[in-house]
Design a protein around this motif. Structure first.
Motif, PDB file in Angstrom:
ATOM      1  N   VAL A 245       3.439   0.061   0.739  1.00 24.85           N
ATOM      2  CA  VAL A 245       4.236  -1.157   0.934  1.00 24.85           C
ATOM      3  C   VAL A 245       5.669  -0.904   0.456  1.00 24.85           C
ATOM      4  O   VAL A 245       6.382  -1.833   0.092  1.00 24.85           O
ATOM      5  CB  VAL A 245       3.637  -2.374   0.186  1.00 24.85           C
ATOM      6  CG1 VAL A 245       2.350  -2.819   0.846  1.00 24.85           C
ATOM      7  CG2 VAL A 245       3.405  -2.053  -1.294  1.00 24.85           C
ATOM      8  N   THR A 247       9.634   0.863   1.032  1.00 27.10           N
ATOM      9  CA  THR A 247      10.597   1.101   2.116  1.00 27.10           C
ATOM     10  C   THR A 247      11.550   2.213   1.688  1.00 27.10           C
ATOM     11  O   THR A 247      11.396   3.354   2.095  1.00 27.10           O
ATOM     12  CB  THR A 247      11.363  -0.178   2.490  1.00 27.10           C
ATOM     13  OG1 THR A 247      11.890  -0.784   1.310  1.00 27.10           O
ATOM     14  CG2 THR A 247      10.427  -1.166   3.180  1.00 27.10           C
ATOM     15  N   LYS A 259      14.076   0.759   5.841  1.00 22.95           N
ATOM     16  CA  LYS A 259      14.446  -0.502   5.205  1.00 22.95           C
ATOM     17  C   LYS A 259      14.894  -1.502   6.260  1.00 22.95           C
ATOM     18  O   LYS A 259      14.566  -2.697   6.179  1.00 22.95           O
ATOM     19  CB  LYS A 259      15.576  -0.268   4.194  1.00 22.95           C
ATOM     20  CG  LYS A 259      16.075  -1.537   3.508  1.00 22.95           C
ATOM     21  CD  LYS A 259      14.971  -2.187   2.682  1.00 22.95           C
ATOM     22  CE  LYS A 259      15.478  -3.411   1.943  1.00 22.95           C
ATOM     23  NZ  LYS A 259      14.408  -4.061   1.141  1.00 22.95           N
ATOM     24  N   SER A 262      11.911  -2.797   8.165  1.00 24.05           N
ATOM     25  CA  SER A 262      11.044  -3.612   7.297  1.00 24.05           C
ATOM     26  C   SER A 262      11.489  -5.066   7.291  1.00 24.05           C
ATOM     27  O   SER A 262      10.678  -5.981   7.114  1.00 24.05           O
ATOM     28  CB  SER A 262      11.035  -3.062   5.871  1.00 24.05           C
ATOM     29  OG  SER A 262      12.248  -3.375   5.190  1.00 24.05           O
ATOM     30  N   ASP A 266       8.105 -10.136   8.084  1.00 26.34           N
ATOM     31  CA  ASP A 266       8.009 -11.072   6.961  1.00 26.34           C
ATOM     32  C   ASP A 266       9.215 -10.992   6.025  1.00 26.34           C
ATOM     33  O   ASP A 266       9.074 -11.032   4.800  1.00 26.34           O
ATOM     34  CB  ASP A 266       6.722 -10.811   6.162  1.00 26.34           C
ATOM     35  CG  ASP A 266       5.470 -11.076   6.979  1.00 26.34           C
ATOM     36  OD1 ASP A 266       5.515 -11.960   7.858  1.00 26.34           O
ATOM     37  OD2 ASP A 266       4.454 -10.392   6.754  1.00 26.34           O
ATOM     38  N   GLY A 268      11.004  -8.533   5.250  1.00 23.94           N
ATOM     39  CA  GLY A 268      11.056  -7.315   4.438  1.00 23.94           C
ATOM     40  C   GLY A 268       9.987  -7.235   3.374  1.00 23.94           C
ATOM     41  O   GLY A 268       9.977  -6.310   2.563  1.00 23.94           O
ATOM     42  N   ARG A 269       9.049  -8.163   3.384  1.00 17.33           N
ATOM     43  CA  ARG A 269       8.018  -8.194   2.349  1.00 17.33           C
ATOM     44  C   ARG A 269       6.699  -7.604   2.855  1.00 17.33           C
ATOM     45  O   ARG A 269       6.353  -7.730   4.012  1.00 17.33           O
ATOM     46  CB  ARG A 269       7.771  -9.636   1.873  1.00 17.33           C
ATOM     47  CG  ARG A 269       8.990 -10.317   1.257  1.00 17.33           C
ATOM     48  CD  ARG A 269       8.643 -11.730   0.796  1.00 17.33           C
ATOM     49  NE  ARG A 269       8.210 -12.560   1.925  1.00 17.33           N
ATOM     50  CZ  ARG A 269       9.053 -13.223   2.713  1.00 17.33           C
ATOM     51  NH1 ARG A 269      10.355 -13.145   2.515  1.00 17.33           N
ATOM     52  NH2 ARG A 269       8.584 -13.964   3.692  1.00 17.33           N
ATOM     53  N   ASP A 270       5.974  -6.974   1.936  1.00 19.38           N
ATOM     54  CA  ASP A 270       4.575  -6.611   2.155  1.00 19.38           C
ATOM     55  C   ASP A 270       4.364  -5.731   3.388  1.00 19.38           C
ATOM     56  O   ASP A 270       3.454  -5.964   4.178  1.00 19.38           O
ATOM     57  CB  ASP A 270       3.744  -7.898   2.290  1.00 19.38           C
ATOM     58  CG  ASP A 270       2.396  -7.786   1.592  1.00 19.38           C
ATOM     59  OD1 ASP A 270       2.239  -6.887   0.748  1.00 19.38           O
ATOM     60  OD2 ASP A 270       1.506  -8.588   1.908  1.00 19.38           O
ATOM     61  N   ASN A 271       5.209  -4.712   3.553  1.00 15.41           N
ATOM     62  CA  ASN A 271       5.018  -3.783   4.671  1.00 15.41           C
ATOM     63  C   ASN A 271       5.592  -2.419   4.302  1.00 15.41           C
ATOM     64  O   ASN A 271       6.311  -2.274   3.306  1.00 15.41           O
ATOM     65  CB  ASN A 271       5.658  -4.327   5.950  1.00 15.41           C
ATOM     66  CG  ASN A 271       7.172  -4.315   5.919  1.00 15.41           C
ATOM     67  OD1 ASN A 271       7.793  -3.299   6.232  1.00 15.41           O
ATOM     68  ND2 ASN A 271       7.785  -5.442   5.531  1.00 15.41           N
ATOM     69  N   ARG A 277       1.089  -4.840   5.576  1.00 13.48           N
ATOM     70  CA  ARG A 277      -0.053  -4.447   4.749  1.00 13.48           C
ATOM     71  C   ARG A 277      -1.368  -4.974   5.319  1.00 13.48           C
ATOM     72  O   ARG A 277      -2.366  -4.254   5.379  1.00 13.48           O
ATOM     73  CB  ARG A 277       0.139  -4.979   3.312  1.00 13.48           C
ATOM     74  CG  ARG A 277      -1.023  -4.656   2.364  1.00 13.48           C
ATOM     75  CD  ARG A 277      -0.738  -5.169   0.958  1.00 13.48           C
ATOM     76  NE  ARG A 277      -0.657  -6.616   0.932  1.00 13.48           N
ATOM     77  CZ  ARG A 277      -1.711  -7.430   0.773  1.00 13.48           C
ATOM     78  NH1 ARG A 277      -2.931  -6.937   0.638  1.00 13.48           N
ATOM     79  NH2 ARG A 277      -1.543  -8.734   0.735  1.00 13.48           N
ATOM     80  N   ASN A 289      -1.317  -0.802  -1.717  1.00 14.24           N
ATOM     81  CA  ASN A 289       0.015  -1.072  -2.274  1.00 14.24           C
ATOM     82  C   ASN A 289       0.671   0.172  -2.860  1.00 14.24           C
ATOM     83  O   ASN A 289       1.412   0.084  -3.845  1.00 14.24           O
ATOM     84  CB  ASN A 289      -0.061  -2.180  -3.331  1.00 14.24           C
ATOM     85  CG  ASN A 289      -0.892  -1.773  -4.547  1.00 14.24           C
ATOM     86  OD1 ASN A 289      -1.623  -0.775  -4.513  1.00 14.24           O
ATOM     87  ND2 ASN A 289      -0.796  -2.555  -5.608  1.00 14.24           N
ATOM     88  N   ASN A 291       3.412   2.860  -3.433  1.00 16.21           N
ATOM     89  CA  ASN A 291       4.868   2.779  -3.262  1.00 16.21           C
ATOM     90  C   ASN A 291       5.303   3.897  -2.307  1.00 16.21           C
ATOM     91  O   ASN A 291       6.006   4.831  -2.685  1.00 16.21           O
ATOM     92  CB  ASN A 291       5.587   2.911  -4.607  1.00 16.21           C
ATOM     93  CG  ASN A 291       7.071   2.620  -4.484  1.00 16.21           C
ATOM     94  OD1 ASN A 291       7.529   2.077  -3.473  1.00 16.21           O
ATOM     95  ND2 ASN A 291       7.836   2.971  -5.503  1.00 16.21           N
TER      96      ASN A 291
END
Length: 328
Positions: A245, A247, A259, A262, A266, A268-271, A277, A289, A291
């Motif tokens: 998850v 970028t 980035k 991403s 959403d 830029g969240r949770d992907n 995800r 999750n 990095n």
């Protein structure tokens, strides 16, 4: 007997590919120093969209699964890399992979294989599990587009708004697909190339339609886990997944451009830069999750990543040991 145009195209593309199938799967070998990753069945890797086994020369080349497969071989695994169309539908890629799995089983004498697919490789291995469940011991989806990618939907939306762009854009991407094939030392026409079919397969709607026909291991809730073990035609298959998850995980890495993509998911969240995800969830979740961004998941580019994140090479080795302990 009448067959649809899509089915006819699938059969024709499959037949053309099968004529050269022996050149597509490649065993990765190295002197084994341990048996930590020595699974019962061969481990077969499947690349994602725009993927390859190796581009360039032996001296100046780049492996898709950077450093991962040789490490597994050194730890006792019988490991293979497969090569399917860089850009095409899940069904076409699945047929190509099926031929290679059958070939690997014939060469090794193994009754089954463990399939690991990254990105579009995730749905691709699910196709083989449904069509040749007797040859599949396990499926592992890594950063996979099991529920599609909003990035693909955006591309299709732009196409719908400005249809004049469809022909030139698809032509350019098809040339890219052929170039990737050529860079592997193969005839570019040894694969069918269809970037529009790829975009449709990777869309949220296309992925949902595919899941209706190939539901094995898919979650029944929006972001839950799928079946850890499932049966097709009486053949039990184990299902796993893991994803990142992140970028921008290393400022020196060119994959920091993820980035930008991403932000299309959403906010830029949770992907991982390309895949949400929850879209990557499949079977038993090992971890969702890390990095890592979408390229870190295969240890690209050239192994650059967040120095505090787990090393993908270690994660794949540990997963091979997990399959070994499961008797796979």
């Amino acid at each position: 007997m009448k067959i649809g145009l899509f089915t006819a195209g699938l059969v024709l593309a499959s037949a053309c590919f099968n004529a050269q199938a022996a050149t597509q799967a490649s065993q990765v070998t190295a002197k084994a120093s341990s048996s930590y990753a020595k699974t019962k069945y061969p481990i077969v890797f499947v690349h994602g969209m725009a993927g390859f086994i190796r581009v360039g020369t032996d001296q100046f080349g780049l492996d898709y699964w950077y450093q991962i497969l040789p490490d597994l071989a050194r730890n006792g695994a019988n490991v293979w890399a497969t090569r399917v169309s860089p850009f095409n539908s899940t069904e076409i890629r699945g047929e190509q992979l099926r031929h290679q799995v059958e070939e690997i089983a014939a060469i090794t004498g193994a009754k089954k294989v463990n399939l690991i697919g990254h990105s579009h490789g995730g749905p691709t291995i699910r196709y083989v599990a449904r069509t040749r469940s007797d040859l599949v011991a396990s499926l592992t989806a890594v950063g996979a587009t099991n529920k599609g990618s909003p990035v693909s939907d955006l591309i299709l939306t732009i196409r719908d708004i400005a249809p004049v762009l469809e022909t030139p854009v698809t032509s350019v991407v098809n040339v890219l697909s052929k170039t990737i094939t050529w860079a592997q030392g193969l005839d570019p026409n040894s694969f069918p190339h269809d970037s529009l079919a790829s975009a449709n397969s990777l869309s949220v709607q296309g992925s949902a339609k595919f899941a209706q026909q190939y539901p094995l291991g898919m979650p029944t809730t929006a972001c839950g886990e799928g079946a850890y073990k499932a049966k097709y035609d009486g053949n039990e298959i184990y299902n796993y997944s893991f994803t990142g998850v992140g970028t921008v995980t290393n400022l020196l890495d060119i994959d920091s451009v993820l980035k930008a993509t991403s932000l299309l998911i959403d906010g830029g969240r949770d992907n991982d830069g390309l895949v949400p995800r929850c879209s990557a969830k499949f079977g038993k979740t090992i971890r969702d999750n890390y990095n890592w961004n979408h390229l870190d998941e295969v240890n690209q580019v050239l192994g650059l990543k967040n120095i505090f994140a787990p090393d993908p090479v270690d994660v794949y080795r540990q997963h091979a040991n997990r399959l070994k302990l499961q008797g796979l």
